[in-house]
Scaffold this active site. Sequence first.
Site, PDB file in Angstrom:
ATOM      1  N   ASN A  10    -117.881  24.173   1.879  1.00  0.00           N
ATOM      2  CA  ASN A  10    -117.625  25.009   0.712  1.00  0.00           C
ATOM      3  C   ASN A  10    -116.858  24.154  -0.288  1.00  0.00           C
ATOM      4  O   ASN A  10    -115.669  23.887  -0.089  1.00  0.00           O
ATOM      5  CB  ASN A  10    -116.808  26.238   1.152  1.00  0.00           C
ATOM      6  CG  ASN A  10    -116.359  27.067  -0.033  1.00  0.00           C
ATOM      7  OD1 ASN A  10    -116.774  26.842  -1.169  1.00  0.00           O
ATOM      8  ND2 ASN A  10    -115.493  28.033   0.230  1.00  0.00           N
ATOM      9  N   TRP A  11    -117.557  23.722  -1.335  1.00  0.00           N
ATOM     10  CA  TRP A  11    -116.940  22.792  -2.286  1.00  0.00           C
ATOM     11  C   TRP A  11    -116.019  23.507  -3.273  1.00  0.00           C
ATOM     12  O   TRP A  11    -115.392  22.863  -4.093  1.00  0.00           O
ATOM     13  CB  TRP A  11    -118.027  21.990  -3.024  1.00  0.00           C
ATOM     14  CG  TRP A  11    -118.822  21.085  -2.149  1.00  0.00           C
ATOM     15  CD1 TRP A  11    -118.690  20.891  -0.792  1.00  0.00           C
ATOM     16  CD2 TRP A  11    -119.893  20.212  -2.556  1.00  0.00           C
ATOM     17  NE1 TRP A  11    -119.601  19.967  -0.337  1.00  0.00           N
ATOM     18  CE2 TRP A  11    -120.360  19.534  -1.398  1.00  0.00           C
ATOM     19  CE3 TRP A  11    -120.526  19.928  -3.777  1.00  0.00           C
ATOM     20  CZ2 TRP A  11    -121.403  18.603  -1.444  1.00  0.00           C
ATOM     21  CZ3 TRP A  11    -121.570  19.004  -3.830  1.00  0.00           C
ATOM     22  CH2 TRP A  11    -121.989  18.358  -2.670  1.00  0.00           C
ATOM     23  N   LYS A  12    -115.967  24.828  -3.193  1.00  0.00           N
ATOM     24  CA  LYS A  12    -115.104  25.617  -4.082  1.00  0.00           C
ATOM     25  C   LYS A  12    -115.283  25.140  -5.530  1.00  0.00           C
ATOM     26  O   LYS A  12    -116.381  24.770  -5.907  1.00  0.00           O
ATOM     27  CB  LYS A  12    -113.650  25.544  -3.595  1.00  0.00           C
ATOM     28  CG  LYS A  12    -113.539  25.944  -2.116  1.00  0.00           C
ATOM     29  CD  LYS A  12    -112.141  26.174  -1.644  1.00  0.00           C
ATOM     30  CE  LYS A  12    -112.159  26.599  -0.168  1.00  0.00           C
ATOM     31  NZ  LYS A  12    -110.842  26.904   0.372  1.00  0.00           N
ATOM     32  N   HIS A  96    -115.456  35.526   0.507  1.00  0.00           N
ATOM     33  CA  HIS A  96    -114.436  34.510   0.786  1.00  0.00           C
ATOM     34  C   HIS A  96    -113.058  35.062   0.410  1.00  0.00           C
ATOM     35  O   HIS A  96    -112.933  35.805  -0.555  1.00  0.00           O
ATOM     36  CB  HIS A  96    -114.734  33.228   0.003  1.00  0.00           C
ATOM     37  CG  HIS A  96    -113.891  32.078   0.456  1.00  0.00           C
ATOM     38  ND1 HIS A  96    -112.592  31.911   0.033  1.00  0.00           N
ATOM     39  CD2 HIS A  96    -114.146  31.084   1.329  1.00  0.00           C
ATOM     40  CE1 HIS A  96    -112.087  30.839   0.636  1.00  0.00           C
ATOM     41  NE2 HIS A  96    -112.999  30.326   1.421  1.00  0.00           N
ATOM     42  N   GLU A  98    -110.644  33.821  -1.082  1.00  0.00           N
ATOM     43  CA  GLU A  98    -110.227  33.544  -2.466  1.00  0.00           C
ATOM     44  C   GLU A  98    -110.858  34.543  -3.431  1.00  0.00           C
ATOM     45  O   GLU A  98    -110.265  34.917  -4.431  1.00  0.00           O
ATOM     46  CB  GLU A  98    -110.582  32.093  -2.831  1.00  0.00           C
ATOM     47  CG  GLU A  98    -109.638  31.117  -2.133  1.00  0.00           C
ATOM     48  CD  GLU A  98    -110.270  29.792  -1.737  1.00  0.00           C
ATOM     49  OE1 GLU A  98    -111.332  29.433  -2.277  1.00  0.00           O
ATOM     50  OE2 GLU A  98    -109.676  29.121  -0.858  1.00  0.00           O
ATOM     51  N   GLU A 168    -112.145  33.214   8.825  1.00  0.00           N
ATOM     52  CA  GLU A 168    -111.240  32.311   8.125  1.00  0.00           C
ATOM     53  C   GLU A 168    -109.863  32.969   7.980  1.00  0.00           C
ATOM     54  O   GLU A 168    -109.640  33.733   7.035  1.00  0.00           O
ATOM     55  CB  GLU A 168    -111.777  31.988   6.729  1.00  0.00           C
ATOM     56  CG  GLU A 168    -113.109  31.272   6.728  1.00  0.00           C
ATOM     57  CD  GLU A 168    -113.293  30.445   5.454  1.00  0.00           C
ATOM     58  OE1 GLU A 168    -113.586  29.249   5.602  1.00  0.00           O
ATOM     59  OE2 GLU A 168    -113.123  30.975   4.350  1.00  0.00           O
ATOM     60  N   GLY A 174    -106.609  25.685   3.541  1.00  0.00           N
ATOM     61  CA  GLY A 174    -105.975  24.745   2.628  1.00  0.00           C
ATOM     62  C   GLY A 174    -104.525  24.437   2.947  1.00  0.00           C
ATOM     63  O   GLY A 174    -103.805  23.852   2.138  1.00  0.00           O
ATOM     64  N   SER A 214    -108.709  24.628   7.461  1.00  0.00           N
ATOM     65  CA  SER A 214    -108.137  23.316   7.793  1.00  0.00           C
ATOM     66  C   SER A 214    -108.904  22.588   8.897  1.00  0.00           C
ATOM     67  O   SER A 214    -108.309  21.871   9.706  1.00  0.00           O
ATOM     68  CB  SER A 214    -106.653  23.447   8.161  1.00  0.00           C
ATOM     69  OG  SER A 214    -105.910  23.914   7.043  1.00  0.00           O
ATOM     70  N   GLY A 235    -113.570  23.469   3.809  1.00  0.00           N
ATOM     71  CA  GLY A 235    -113.209  23.317   2.403  1.00  0.00           C
ATOM     72  C   GLY A 235    -112.851  21.878   2.099  1.00  0.00           C
ATOM     73  O   GLY A 235    -113.718  21.022   1.916  1.00  0.00           O
ATOM     74  N   GLY A 236    -111.553  21.582   2.085  1.00  0.00           N
ATOM     75  CA  GLY A 236    -111.062  20.270   1.662  1.00  0.00           C
ATOM     76  C   GLY A 236    -111.777  19.079   2.297  1.00  0.00           C
ATOM     77  O   GLY A 236    -112.158  18.134   1.589  1.00  0.00           O
TER      78      GLY A 236
HETATM   79  P1  13P Z   1    -110.004  24.307   3.997  1.00  0.00           P
HETATM   80  O1  13P Z   1    -110.962  23.617   4.920  1.00  0.00           O
HETATM   81  O2  13P Z   1    -109.647  23.473   2.795  1.00  0.00           O
HETATM   82  O3  13P Z   1    -108.803  24.831   4.718  1.00  0.00           O
HETATM   83  O4  13P Z   1    -110.765  25.583   3.396  1.00  0.00           O
HETATM   84  C1  13P Z   1    -111.403  26.456   4.255  1.00  0.00           C
HETATM   85  C2  13P Z   1    -112.238  27.373   3.463  1.00  0.00           C
HETATM   86  O5  13P Z   1    -111.751  28.204   2.717  1.00  0.00           O
HETATM   87  C3  13P Z   1    -113.704  27.234   3.579  1.00  0.00           C
HETATM   88  O6  13P Z   1    -114.349  28.310   2.985  1.00  0.00           O
END
Ligand code: 13P
Length: 251
Positions: A10-12, A96, A98, A168, A174, A214, A235-236
């Site tokens: 997920n590149w956000k 998600h 967020e 999640e 994050g 994470s 994510g990251g």
């Molecule tokens: P991180 O891997 O940066 O913790 O993010 C997880 C995430 O929200 C994937 O959708």
Amino acid sequence: MSRKPIIAGNWKMYKTRQEAADLANGLVSRVGTKKDVEVVLCPTYTSLETVAQAIRGSQIRLGAQNCYFEDQGAFTGEISLPMLKEIGVHYVIIGHSERRQFFGETDANINKKAAAIYRHGLTPIICVGEMLEERKANRTADVVTKQVEGCLAGLPADKVAESVIAYEPVWAIGTGVVATKEQAQEAHALIRAVVGKMFSQNVAEAVRIQYGGSVKPNNVTEIMVQPDVDGALVGGASLEADSFAGIVNFG
Ligand code: 13P
């Protein structure tokens, strides 16, 4: 029943189109022929077509980070499923944390989005997960159960069986604080049990459940070997080709 692992990046709201092309090309050369793990890239809307071109001919699939449930209309700023499908999108992340936190997404509208995704023959990645205060108050099971029930209510069993649910925990996103393997397994088993109760044992055994929060190359394996963990939503660590490839090659 064996469930094929699915690892999605997920590149956000990261990566310009040029950066997205570079990352996608880097991943095609590293994991583009991988068949034992399904690899999905979820760039921003503006980079979907760029990434679609980069991954063409590889095993990698394309995902979007959101959608709207109407096919078209006066909904300024929204993107419909026919538009995503036309570009070659297979998966759509919905719910998600967020989006729940910053954009008012609710279980009821995630449910409508899932129905629309099915209608167009695409597959949702439905996100659920508790917040830190909820875990501290021992409310994780209640919160996650309610989210799964709300998101999946009234949906067709055969489609749910083909879907992906992402667990999640919000406190792990994050933060560098990954859930322990026991915490992940416990939540995944609970989600599978809720699906079983709502639909059937077969549906519960078929649905794939990803862990997100994470995930890094050095912690992915112990999470992935848990019996109810079928993949990761990253994510990251998905923003850099070597680290995401390291996660995809967890085995
Ligand atoms: P991180 O891997 O940066 O913790 O993010 C997880 C995430 O929200 C994937 O959708």
